[in-house]
Design a protein around this motif. Structure first.
Motif, PDB file in Angstrom:
ATOM      1  N   ASN A   8      11.714  10.467 -10.736  1.00 34.86           N
ATOM      2  CA  ASN A   8      11.293  10.668  -9.344  1.00 34.86           C
ATOM      3  C   ASN A   8      11.802   9.551  -8.444  1.00 34.86           C
ATOM      4  O   ASN A   8      12.209   9.788  -7.299  1.00 34.86           O
ATOM      5  CB  ASN A   8       9.770  10.750  -9.259  1.00 34.86           C
ATOM      6  N   GLU A 247       7.072   3.461  -3.196  1.00 34.43           N
ATOM      7  CA  GLU A 247       6.370   4.661  -2.751  1.00 34.43           C
ATOM      8  C   GLU A 247       5.932   5.525  -3.926  1.00 34.43           C
ATOM      9  O   GLU A 247       4.816   6.065  -3.922  1.00 34.43           O
ATOM     10  CB  GLU A 247       7.263   5.468  -1.807  1.00 34.43           C
ATOM     11  N   SER A 248       6.796   5.662  -4.935  1.00 31.92           N
ATOM     12  CA  SER A 248       6.433   6.471  -6.103  1.00 31.92           C
ATOM     13  C   SER A 248       5.258   5.849  -6.848  1.00 31.92           C
ATOM     14  O   SER A 248       4.331   6.553  -7.269  1.00 31.92           O
ATOM     15  CB  SER A 248       7.643   6.612  -7.043  1.00 31.92           C
ATOM     16  N   THR A 250       3.000   3.806  -5.549  1.00 31.59           N
ATOM     17  CA  THR A 250       1.812   3.924  -4.702  1.00 31.59           C
ATOM     18  C   THR A 250       1.212   5.321  -4.783  1.00 31.59           C
ATOM     19  O   THR A 250      -0.014   5.490  -4.880  1.00 31.59           O
ATOM     20  CB  THR A 250       2.176   3.600  -3.243  1.00 31.59           C
ATOM     21  N   THR A 251       2.081   6.340  -4.747  1.00 32.42           N
ATOM     22  CA  THR A 251       1.606   7.722  -4.848  1.00 32.42           C
ATOM     23  C   THR A 251       0.942   7.979  -6.188  1.00 32.42           C
ATOM     24  O   THR A 251      -0.090   8.664  -6.273  1.00 32.42           O
ATOM     25  CB  THR A 251       2.775   8.695  -4.649  1.00 32.42           C
ATOM     26  N   LEU A 252       1.502   7.402  -7.263  1.00 35.35           N
ATOM     27  CA  LEU A 252       0.977   7.635  -8.604  1.00 35.35           C
ATOM     28  C   LEU A 252      -0.399   7.008  -8.785  1.00 35.35           C
ATOM     29  O   LEU A 252      -1.303   7.625  -9.358  1.00 35.35           O
ATOM     30  CB  LEU A 252       1.959   7.083  -9.648  1.00 35.35           C
ATOM     31  N   GLY A 255      -2.457   7.487  -4.555  1.00 40.77           N
ATOM     32  CA  GLY A 255      -2.459   8.780  -3.888  1.00 40.77           C
ATOM     33  C   GLY A 255      -1.416   8.852  -2.783  1.00 40.77           C
ATOM     34  O   GLY A 255      -0.944   7.827  -2.271  1.00 40.77           O
ATOM     35  N   SER A 256      -1.065  10.073  -2.401  1.00 37.60           N
ATOM     36  CA  SER A 256       0.009  10.280  -1.430  1.00 37.60           C
ATOM     37  C   SER A 256      -0.363   9.801  -0.021  1.00 37.60           C
ATOM     38  O   SER A 256       0.528   9.574   0.808  1.00 37.60           O
ATOM     39  CB  SER A 256       0.387  11.764  -1.390  1.00 37.60           C
ATOM     40  N   ASN A 257      -1.636   9.670   0.271  1.00 37.27           N
ATOM     41  CA  ASN A 257      -2.048   9.230   1.606  1.00 37.27           C
ATOM     42  C   ASN A 257      -1.612   7.805   1.920  1.00 37.27           C
ATOM     43  O   ASN A 257      -1.555   7.417   3.095  1.00 37.27           O
ATOM     44  CB  ASN A 257      -3.569   9.332   1.757  1.00 37.27           C
ATOM     45  N   TRP A 258      -1.329   7.027   0.881  1.00 35.35           N
ATOM     46  CA  TRP A 258      -0.944   5.631   1.076  1.00 35.35           C
ATOM     47  C   TRP A 258       0.569   5.441   1.111  1.00 35.35           C
ATOM     48  O   TRP A 258       1.041   4.335   1.352  1.00 35.35           O
ATOM     49  CB  TRP A 258      -1.527   4.762  -0.043  1.00 35.35           C
ATOM     50  N   ARG A 259       1.335   6.498   0.904  1.00 31.70           N
ATOM     51  CA  ARG A 259       2.785   6.347   0.736  1.00 31.70           C
ATOM     52  C   ARG A 259       3.467   5.841   2.004  1.00 31.70           C
ATOM     53  O   ARG A 259       4.285   4.917   1.959  1.00 31.70           O
ATOM     54  CB  ARG A 259       3.398   7.695   0.323  1.00 31.70           C
ATOM     55  N   GLU A 260       3.138   6.432   3.157  1.00 37.58           N
ATOM     56  CA  GLU A 260       3.791   6.035   4.394  1.00 37.58           C
ATOM     57  C   GLU A 260       3.403   4.620   4.814  1.00 37.58           C
ATOM     58  O   GLU A 260       4.147   3.961   5.545  1.00 37.58           O
ATOM     59  CB  GLU A 260       3.443   7.018   5.509  1.00 37.58           C
TER      60      GLU A 260
END
Length: 288
Positions: A8, A247-248, A250-252, A255-260
Motif C-alpha cells: 500500500n 499516512e499508511s 497512521t491509517t492502520l 484510522g483514516s480520519n487522521w490521515r490528512e
C-alpha cells in the motif's frame, strides 16, 4: 499485515510522486504556484470517467487521451498566467486560487456532487496469505516509475532537459546564456499538463471522484515539493514514499480520519523551519 502495508505504501507513494512531479516542474521553471493543480487532476479523472462510462473506452486508451487534453489545457492556462503583472508569484497564487474555485464549480455543475469512480477490471491478485495487490496498484506503480524515469532521463541526458534545469537553478543567468526562457515555460507547462493527465485517470480508479477532491492533491504536491526543493526528482521520490508511509501507518493504527492531519502537519513544519526544502542545498536548491 506488514507486507500489505508495504504494498500500500509503494502504490500510494508512486501516485504521490506522479501528483507532485508535474507541480514541481511547473513551479521550478515558471515560478507559478498553481493552486488549481489538484482540480486539474480531478478534471482529468472526470474526463477518463466520461470516456469509460459513456463511450466505453478501455482504460488504457483513456490515458493518452487525457494526457493530450490536459497538455492543451495547461498551455492555454499558461497564456492566462503570462498576462499577470508583477509581483508575479503573488499574482499567480491569487489567480490560481480563483481558477481552482471556478473549476470546482464547473465540475459541480456538469458532474453534480455525486461520488464517481472508474471501475477496475478483474479481482485483486493474491500474493501470499492474506496479502493482496489490485490491478490499479499495478497501474500506479508501473506508470509512476515509467513517468519518473522518463522525466529524469529527459532532464539529465538531453539538451532540453539541461536548459530546463538551468532555468530552475537561475532564471536570469539562463536568459543571459541564450536560453529561451519563455520557450522553457511552455515546455514545463506541457510536461506538467501531460503528468496531470496521467494522474487523473489513476486517481479515478483508486479513489472516488468529487468536485472538491482537488484540494488534497494540491496539498500533497505542495508538501512533497517543499520537502524536496523545486524540481529535485530524487527528493520527490523520497518525500512521496515517506509521506505515503506516514499516512499508511497512521491509517492502520489511528484510522483514516487522521490521515490528512499528517500532510497538514508536515506542511506547517516545513514552512516554519525549512521553507526552501528539507533536502535542498543552500546554493543549488534546484539540483535534479
Amino acid at each position: 499485515m506488514w507486507l500489505q502495508l508495504l504494498i500500500n505504501t509503494i502504490s500510494l507513494g508512486s501516485f504521490y510522486t506522479l501528483v507532485a512531479l508535474g507541480f514541481s516542474i511547473i513551479f521550478g521553471v515558471t515560478h507559478t504556484f498553481n493552486l488549481a493543480h489538484g482540480e486539474l487532476i480531478v478534471l482529468s479523472g472526470y474526463l477518463a470517467y466520461g470516456l469509460t462510462r459513456f463511450w466505453e473506452t478501455p482504460f488504457a486508451f483513456t490515458l493518452p487521451l487525457c494526457m493530450l487534453a490536459m497538455t492543451c489545457l495547461a498551455l492555454g492556462l499558461l497564456a492566462l498566467f503570462r498576462r499577470l503583472r508583477e509581483p508575479y508569484e503573488l499574482s499567480s497564487l491569487v489567480f490560481a486560487f480563483g481558477l481552482a474555485l471556478v473549476i470546482q464549480n464547473l465540475m459541480l455543475f456538469f458532474f453534480t456532487a455525486d461520488y464517481r469512480r472508474i471501475p477496475t477490471s478483474g479481482p485483486p491478485i493474491r500474493l501470499v496469505a492474506h496479502t493482496l495487490i489490485t490491478r490499479n496498484q499495478l497501474w500506479l506503480i508501473g506508470l509512476s516509475i515509467t513517468a519518473t524515469v522518463c522525466v529524469s532521463l529527459m532532464l539529465r541526458k538531453t539538451f532540453l532537459g539541461k536548459a530546463l534545469r538551468a532555468v530552475i537553478q537561475e532564471r536570469e543567468t539562463a536568459r543571459l546564456a541564450g536560453i529561451r526562457v519563455e520557450h522553457m515555460n511552455r515546455i514545463a507547462f506541457a510536461v506538467g499538463g501531460a503528468l496531470i493527465g496521467l494522474a487523473g485517470p489513476l486517481l479515478g480508479q483508486s479513489a472516488y471522484l468529487h468536485p472538491s477532491g482537488g484540494m488534497e492533491a494540491t496539498l500533497i504536491a505542495v508538501v512533497i515539493t517543499l520537502f524536496a526543493g523545486a524540481g529535485r526528482i530524487r527528493g520527490l521520490l523520497m518525500g512521496a514514499w515517506l509521506l505515503a508511509l506516514l499516512e499508511s501507518g497512521t491509517t492502520l493504527w489511528l484510522g483514516s480520519n487522521w490521515r490528512e492531519l499528517v500532510s497538514a502537519g508536515i506542511l506547517i513544519a516545513l514552512l516554519i523551519w525549512k521553507p526552501e526544502g528539507l533536502l535542498a542545498r543552500k546554493k543549488s536548491a534546484a539540483e535534479l
